[in-house]
Design a protein around this motif. Structure first.
Motif, PDB file in Angstrom:
ATOM      1  N   SER A 174      40.567   8.387 -17.503  1.00 23.70           N
ATOM      2  CA  SER A 174      40.700   9.738 -18.035  1.00 23.70           C
ATOM      3  C   SER A 174      42.177  10.087 -18.227  1.00 23.70           C
ATOM      4  O   SER A 174      42.986   9.921 -17.316  1.00 23.70           O
ATOM      5  CB  SER A 174      40.043  10.730 -17.065  1.00 23.70           C
ATOM      6  N   GLU A 175      42.513  10.590 -19.384  1.00 25.31           N
ATOM      7  CA  GLU A 175      43.902  10.929 -19.705  1.00 25.31           C
ATOM      8  C   GLU A 175      44.467  11.966 -18.744  1.00 25.31           C
ATOM      9  O   GLU A 175      45.595  11.838 -18.263  1.00 25.31           O
ATOM     10  CB  GLU A 175      43.980  11.438 -21.147  1.00 25.31           C
ATOM     11  N   ASP A 179      47.657  11.494 -15.880  1.00 28.40           N
ATOM     12  CA  ASP A 179      48.885  12.265 -16.051  1.00 28.40           C
ATOM     13  C   ASP A 179      48.966  13.333 -14.968  1.00 28.40           C
ATOM     14  O   ASP A 179      48.589  14.478 -15.169  1.00 28.40           O
ATOM     15  CB  ASP A 179      48.911  12.907 -17.437  1.00 28.40           C
TER      16      ASP A 179
END
Length: 192
Positions: A174-175, A179
């Protein structure tokens, strides 16, 4: 050896081979019926984690987590675990639930090395192993239609308890999860 003994032996061998083929096919198809998953409590909600996606379970009180500046509030920091720096995430907070309250019941669960992400999750408590074959899939409520794919399955056990099944392999891709920073200095309210 008589032909009768030889025939009986070949029959047993053939039966064994068929049983072995059935087991291999069941393992390849990911047969949910025989699988066990680890039950954990996250933000007051019972969740299931696939054992094949987990590394080890560690008592959280014995792990020192060093905070990281300018990280999201759900990213707790780095911990030295078995000689490796491991990122520790409060998954309940990541999911929008209250933060995990510290206590002797808290555990840190590491990701399996095969997921390719040196990460661990802080959970409120471990609830033990659960058999998937005893659970029924439940439809997602209308209000939860925009749930991420890594948390999109709800199961109900024989006692009526609902469990959210989490896929850590999808979470690890998952992005947003990857991040953990604020995305830049301009986004941080203390630095303007």
């Amino acid at each position: 050896m008589s032909s009768f003994d030889m025939g009986a032996r070949q029959g047993r061998l053939r039966q064994y081979q068929l049983q072995l083929i059935e087991r291999i096919q069941a393992a390849r198809s990911g047969a949910l019926a025989a699988r066990k998953e680890l039950g954990v409590m996250l933000g007051g909600r019972p969740c299931l984690l696939d054992l094949t996606q987990l590394g080890e379970i560690v008592i959280a009180a014995g792990v020192q987590i060093q905070g990281v500046p300018l990280a999201q509030d759900w990213y707790l920091g780095l911990a030295a675990m078995r000689g490796r720096l491991t990122g520790v995430v409060d998954l309940a907070r990541y999911m929008g639930e209250p933060a995990c309250a510290p206590g002797s019941h808290c555990r840190i669960i590491t990701f399996s090395p095969r997921l390719g992400l040196n990460c661990a999750l802080l959970v409120e408590r471990v609830l033990g192993l659960r058999q998937l074959r005893t659970m029924q899939s439940m439809p997602m409520p209308e209000a939860a239609r925009e749930v991420p794919s890594w948390a999109a399955q709800t199961l109900c056990d024989s006692a009526g308890q609902q469990w959210l099944r989490l896929d850590l392999a999808q979470l690890a891709q998952s992005e947003r999860f990857l991040d953990a920073g604020f995305g830049g200095f301009a986004d941080h309210e203390d630095i303007r």
